[in-house]
Write an enzyme that holds these catalytic residues in place. Sequence first.
Site, PDB file in Angstrom:
ATOM      1  N   LYS A 105      -5.992  -1.660   0.708  1.00  0.00           N
ATOM      2  CA  LYS A 105      -5.730  -0.318   0.168  1.00  0.00           C
ATOM      3  C   LYS A 105      -5.091  -0.392  -1.217  1.00  0.00           C
ATOM      4  CE  LYS A 105      -3.126   1.090   3.637  1.00  0.00           C
ATOM      5  NZ  LYS A 105      -3.159  -0.038   4.602  1.00  0.00           N
ATOM      6  N   ARG A 150       1.296   7.913   7.857  1.00  0.00           N
ATOM      7  CA  ARG A 150       1.136   6.819   8.798  1.00  0.00           C
ATOM      8  C   ARG A 150       1.375   7.274  10.234  1.00  0.00           C
ATOM      9  NH1 ARG A 150       2.174   2.316   5.227  1.00  0.00           N
ATOM     10  NH2 ARG A 150       1.996   0.321   6.250  1.00  0.00           N
ATOM     11  N   ARG A 163      -1.950 -13.706   1.494  1.00  0.00           N
ATOM     12  CA  ARG A 163      -1.626 -12.812   0.382  1.00  0.00           C
ATOM     13  C   ARG A 163      -0.370 -13.284  -0.355  1.00  0.00           C
ATOM     14  NH1 ARG A 163      -1.210  -6.449   1.400  1.00  0.00           N
ATOM     15  NH2 ARG A 163       0.547  -6.899   2.748  1.00  0.00           N
ATOM     16  N   ARG A 176       5.373 -11.725   0.973  1.00  0.00           N
ATOM     17  CA  ARG A 176       6.197 -10.664   1.555  1.00  0.00           C
ATOM     18  C   ARG A 176       6.730 -11.112   2.913  1.00  0.00           C
ATOM     19  NH1 ARG A 176       2.673  -5.242   1.112  1.00  0.00           N
ATOM     20  NH2 ARG A 176       3.566  -5.010   3.187  1.00  0.00           N
ATOM     21  N   ARG A 182       2.901  -5.322  12.903  1.00  0.00           N
ATOM     22  CA  ARG A 182       2.295  -4.280  12.048  1.00  0.00           C
ATOM     23  C   ARG A 182       0.961  -3.812  12.596  1.00  0.00           C
ATOM     24  NH1 ARG A 182       2.289  -7.454   6.774  1.00  0.00           N
ATOM     25  NH2 ARG A 182       1.323  -5.661   5.728  1.00  0.00           N
TER      26      ARG A 182
HETATM   27  P1  ADP Z   1       0.794  -2.550   4.600  1.00  0.00           P
HETATM   28  O1  ADP Z   1       0.248  -3.751   3.920  1.00  0.00           O
HETATM   29  O2  ADP Z   1       1.300  -2.832   5.970  1.00  0.00           O
HETATM   30  O3  ADP Z   1      -0.108  -1.357   4.518  1.00  0.00           O
HETATM   31  P2  ADP Z   1       2.856  -1.214   3.002  1.00  0.00           P
HETATM   32  O4  ADP Z   1       3.238  -1.870   1.736  1.00  0.00           O
HETATM   33  O5  ADP Z   1       2.036   0.029   2.923  1.00  0.00           O
HETATM   34  O6  ADP Z   1       2.135  -2.324   3.855  1.00  0.00           O
HETATM   35  O7  ADP Z   1       4.153  -0.884   3.874  1.00  0.00           O
HETATM   36  C1  ADP Z   1       5.136  -1.840   4.132  1.00  0.00           C
HETATM   37  C2  ADP Z   1       6.188  -1.293   5.073  1.00  0.00           C
HETATM   38  O8  ADP Z   1       6.826  -0.156   4.480  1.00  0.00           O
HETATM   39  C3  ADP Z   1       5.671  -0.772   6.409  1.00  0.00           C
HETATM   40  O9  ADP Z   1       5.506  -1.806   7.353  1.00  0.00           O
HETATM   41  C4  ADP Z   1       6.792   0.210   6.790  1.00  0.00           C
HETATM   42  O10 ADP Z   1       7.928  -0.461   7.250  1.00  0.00           O
HETATM   43  C5  ADP Z   1       7.136   0.828   5.462  1.00  0.00           C
HETATM   44  N1  ADP Z   1       6.329   2.046   5.203  1.00  0.00           N
HETATM   45  C6  ADP Z   1       5.443   2.237   4.196  1.00  0.00           C
HETATM   46  N2  ADP Z   1       4.886   3.456   4.266  1.00  0.00           N
HETATM   47  C7  ADP Z   1       5.422   4.060   5.348  1.00  0.00           C
HETATM   48  C8  ADP Z   1       5.258   5.334   5.969  1.00  0.00           C
HETATM   49  N3  ADP Z   1       4.389   6.228   5.491  1.00  0.00           N
HETATM   50  N4  ADP Z   1       5.992   5.596   7.084  1.00  0.00           N
HETATM   51  C9  ADP Z   1       6.855   4.717   7.582  1.00  0.00           C
HETATM   52  N5  ADP Z   1       7.055   3.506   7.059  1.00  0.00           N
HETATM   53  C10 ADP Z   1       6.362   3.160   5.948  1.00  0.00           C
END
Ligand code: ADP
Length: 209
Positions: A13, A88, A122, A155, A166
Amino acid sequence: MNIVLLGPPGIGKGTVATKLSKRLGIPHIATGDMLRENAAQKTKLGLDAKPYMDKGLLVLDEVVIKMIKERLQKKDCKNGFILDGFPRTINQAEEIGKEIKISKVVNIQASDEIIIDRLSKRKVCKKCGFIYHLVHIKPKKEGICDKCGSELYQREDDKPKAIKERLKVYGKETEPLIDYYKDKGILADADGSGTPEEEFELVLKAVSE
Ligand code: ADP
Ligand code: ZN
């Protein structure tokens, strides 16, 4: 255009959204990036969120909803935006739906195998956030960002235990959004199993339909 990119962690994404943002001239808004920036700067929001993020769990709805509502008020969003990582949960979707109209939700898909491979290989730039993959988007010099020369890191939540968590959280909390937006008639599917270029073209097509 108000676009939401939906799909499991590791589907790409962030990579797609960066390109889409350039192509369409609208901002890329990634809640994960915003939370990580807050954590790096040790703001209260960031420090509260970090333990959840490191374990691969969701940050509290109310915190993320407030953060995103504030962000969407900014001037650069008036012609549209690309949301990456938000909503989410159904609750987040309901809350944001009260304030803005989403034009299109692109559901990007790939097998678990591909997703796990992408996450575990990654690396991210510490400074500019550019996303690398140790095989498919390799930096020219190992461990160094091509764009800005800073150090690359893994990360905390890209380590095996958090990856598992996740994917579990995605299935339980986020996947129901696929039917939620399908029912609203604004969902489009895109195959995310190809190269970054192929994936981008398919998402662009889905957005334009
Ligand atoms: P991913 O690669 O899992 O899509 P992100 O960078 O989007 O990773 O998100 C990393 C972390 O940030 C998530 O695992 C969560 O802890 C938090 N996070 C991000 N967006 C949200 C959201 N909309 N609601 C709740 N937690 C979020
Ligand atoms: Zn960089």
